[in-house]
Scaffold this active site. Structure first.
Site, PDB file in Angstrom:
ATOM      1  N   TYR A 181       0.828  -1.205   0.000  1.00  0.00           N
ATOM      2  CA  TYR A 181       0.000   0.000   0.000  1.00  0.00           C
ATOM      3  C   TYR A 181       0.862   1.255   0.000  1.00  0.00           C
ATOM      4  O   TYR A 181       0.397   2.339  -0.328  1.00  0.00           O
ATOM      5  CB  TYR A 181      -0.954   0.027   1.208  1.00  0.00           C
ATOM      6  CG  TYR A 181      -2.052  -1.035   1.160  1.00  0.00           C
ATOM      7  CD1 TYR A 181      -2.082  -1.999   0.162  1.00  0.00           C
ATOM      8  CD2 TYR A 181      -3.056  -1.064   2.123  1.00  0.00           C
ATOM      9  CE1 TYR A 181      -3.071  -2.973   0.130  1.00  0.00           C
ATOM     10  CE2 TYR A 181      -4.058  -2.029   2.092  1.00  0.00           C
ATOM     11  CZ  TYR A 181      -4.050  -2.983   1.095  1.00  0.00           C
ATOM     12  OH  TYR A 181      -5.036  -3.936   1.059  1.00  0.00           O
ATOM     13  N   ASP A 216      -5.418  -6.504   5.888  1.00  0.00           N
ATOM     14  CA  ASP A 216      -6.616  -5.808   5.401  1.00  0.00           C
ATOM     15  C   ASP A 216      -7.668  -6.843   4.986  1.00  0.00           C
ATOM     16  O   ASP A 216      -8.833  -6.784   5.388  1.00  0.00           O
ATOM     17  CB  ASP A 216      -6.208  -4.927   4.206  1.00  0.00           C
ATOM     18  CG  ASP A 216      -7.347  -4.056   3.703  1.00  0.00           C
ATOM     19  OD1 ASP A 216      -8.297  -3.827   4.466  1.00  0.00           O
ATOM     20  OD2 ASP A 216      -7.269  -3.606   2.539  1.00  0.00           O
ATOM     21  N   ASP A 223     -11.315  -8.309   7.261  1.00  0.00           N
ATOM     22  CA  ASP A 223     -12.709  -8.262   6.796  1.00  0.00           C
ATOM     23  C   ASP A 223     -13.340  -9.645   6.940  1.00  0.00           C
ATOM     24  O   ASP A 223     -14.485  -9.787   7.387  1.00  0.00           O
ATOM     25  CB  ASP A 223     -12.782  -7.849   5.315  1.00  0.00           C
ATOM     26  CG  ASP A 223     -12.956  -6.344   5.130  1.00  0.00           C
ATOM     27  OD1 ASP A 223     -12.434  -5.590   5.974  1.00  0.00           O
ATOM     28  OD2 ASP A 223     -13.600  -5.927   4.143  1.00  0.00           O
ATOM     29  N   LYS A 259       3.261 -15.354   2.793  1.00  0.00           N
ATOM     30  CA  LYS A 259       3.172 -16.143   1.566  1.00  0.00           C
ATOM     31  C   LYS A 259       4.614 -16.476   1.170  1.00  0.00           C
ATOM     32  O   LYS A 259       5.104 -16.085   0.104  1.00  0.00           O
ATOM     33  CB  LYS A 259       2.440 -15.308   0.496  1.00  0.00           C
ATOM     34  CG  LYS A 259       2.139 -16.035  -0.795  1.00  0.00           C
ATOM     35  CD  LYS A 259       1.061 -17.092  -0.681  1.00  0.00           C
ATOM     36  CE  LYS A 259       0.951 -17.872  -1.982  1.00  0.00           C
ATOM     37  NZ  LYS A 259       0.116 -19.078  -1.868  1.00  0.00           N
ATOM     38  N   ASP A 285      -3.148 -17.958   2.209  1.00  0.00           N
ATOM     39  CA  ASP A 285      -4.319 -18.604   1.581  1.00  0.00           C
ATOM     40  C   ASP A 285      -4.901 -19.665   2.523  1.00  0.00           C
ATOM     41  O   ASP A 285      -6.110 -19.779   2.705  1.00  0.00           O
ATOM     42  CB  ASP A 285      -3.985 -19.180   0.196  1.00  0.00           C
ATOM     43  CG  ASP A 285      -2.642 -19.887   0.124  1.00  0.00           C
ATOM     44  OD1 ASP A 285      -1.906 -19.890   1.129  1.00  0.00           O
ATOM     45  OD2 ASP A 285      -2.328 -20.471  -0.938  1.00  0.00           O
TER      46      ASP A 285
END
Ligand code: IPM
Ligand code: MG
Length: 380
Positions: free
Chosen positions: A142, A247, A251, A191, A223
């Protein structure tokens, strides 16, 4: 105690939910003889409209001069076509970077009284959902370079993801410290089967683990983590992860607790000045309809009292008041069990009571705020 609170109402449902949180803070100030001075700050789409910039320098300055910042939400379709570096969200990213709040703490905890609102199987929910996502907030993709170039007759977009050891180390420490105060289990999510930044992340976490022998460290690929959160969330205590993974996972984690509208967050750096915001967005589709859930913002205000102002009793008071209002059966639409999993991003055209359960009462954003204030003042 006197505290200066910078207040960013923002866009969409932002002004509605922040308004309710301010009422709650004012009630607390009265009850415990504190003085909260609210300073309005423009950020996001409304700042673009007014100042041509999602976070003008003088607005950032106001935040840096405050004792803490309370934020609603920013963004909306209206500003979707403005250039990337002028979008409302850019204001939020600049605010986080300007305040140097690198550690974002997002709890995923189910309120017993809301267990029906979770989309997970009852057996899974029964095992318990109570974990925290510690998200790195001012590094990673980001904050890397973003550009779109013409190459071989077509457009190519580039977003750079980089992390330094020191950036990973400081958030890793927060992860370990947070786990130490809880069930002492830290899961580092990355990852590392693909990304170099993740391999560095993993090795820094393991070197830090030597300083925290009392905390059990595990690694998980992002994942797999997304899957495990819905399969068996009870396995998690504290998750520490980089900006974008945090992020996305936060959620997901919020939804299994019933609604994203319920989840607060704190963002802190090296000082006690924090940024407090619900994790949901500005939900322009329900803005102005009094259908938003203000609880995520109200609980964010409670976190501000606890983590930045050392006001434990006051924070407990707010959290208990929220619990009692929920126990009394009051629900905004997003947490009504029969509302089909609606949340703060849902369409609010039908505001009628549609619950089969008559012991529950559907209320709007303002009423929910009023009920919580009445609980705090002992007037309900
Ligand atoms: C969040 C939001 C923000 C983020 C957006 C609005 C920039 O999704 O706080 O989770 O990505 O951090
Ligand atoms: Mg998000």
């Amino acid at each position: 105690m006197e505290k200066k609170i910078a207040v960013i109402r923002g866009d969409g449902i932002g002004p509605e939910i922040v308004g309710e949180a301010m009422k709650v803070l004012t009630a607390i100030a009265g009850k415990y003889s504190h003085k909260f001075i609210f300073e309005d700050v423009d950020m996001g789409g409304c700042a673009i409209d007014k100042w041509g910039d999602p976070l003008p320098e003088h607005m950032l300055k106001k935040c840096l001069e405050s004792d803490s910042v309370l934020l609603g939400a920013v963004g909306g379709k209206k500003w979707d076509s403005v250039p990337g570096d002028k979008r409302p969200e850019k204001g939020l990213l600049r605010l986080r970077a300007g305040m140097e709040v690198y550690s974002n703490n997002r709890p995923a905890k189910i309120w017993d009284v809301l267990s029906e609102a979770s989309p997970l199987k009852r057996e899974t929910v029964k095992k318990g959902i109570d974990f925290i996502i510690v998200r790195e907030l001012i590094g990673g993709i980001y904050f890397g370079e973003h550009k779109t170039v013409d190459e071989n007759g077509e457009k190519k977009a580039v977003d750079v993801l980089s992390y330094t050891e020191s950036e990973i180390r400081r958030i890793g420490k927060i992860g370990f410290e947070t786990a130490r105060k809880r069930r002492k289990k830290l899961c580092s999510v990355e990852k590392s089967n693909v990304l170099d930044s993740s391999r560095l992340w993993k090795s820094v976490m393991h070197s830090l683990a030597e300083e925290y022998p009392d905390v059990e460290l595990s690694d998980m690929l992002v994942d797999n983590c997304a899957m495990q959160i819905v399969k068996d969330p009870s396995q998690f205590d504290v998750i520490v992860t980089e900006n974008m993974f945090g992020d996305i996972l936060s959620d997901e984690a919020s939804m299994i607790t019933g609604s994203i509208g319920m989840i607060p967050s704190s963002s802190l750096g090296a000082t006690s000045r924090g940024l407090y915001e619900p994790i949901h967005g500005s939900a322009p589709d329900i803005a102005g309809t009094d259908a938003a859930n203000p609880i995520g913002t109200i609980l964010s205000a409670a976190m501000m009292l606890r983590y930045s102002f050392d006001m434990e009793r006051e924070a407990d008071d707010i959290e208990c008041a929220v619990g009692r209002v929920l126990e009394a059966g009051y629900r905004t639409r997003d947490i009504m069990p029969t509302s089909g999993g609606m949340n703060n991003t849902s369409d609010a055209s039908d505001n009628s009571e549609n619950s089969a359960n008559s012991s529950l009462h559907l209320v709007g954003c303002r009423k929910m705020g009023e009920l919580i204030v009445s609980e705090i003042l002992g007037a309900r």
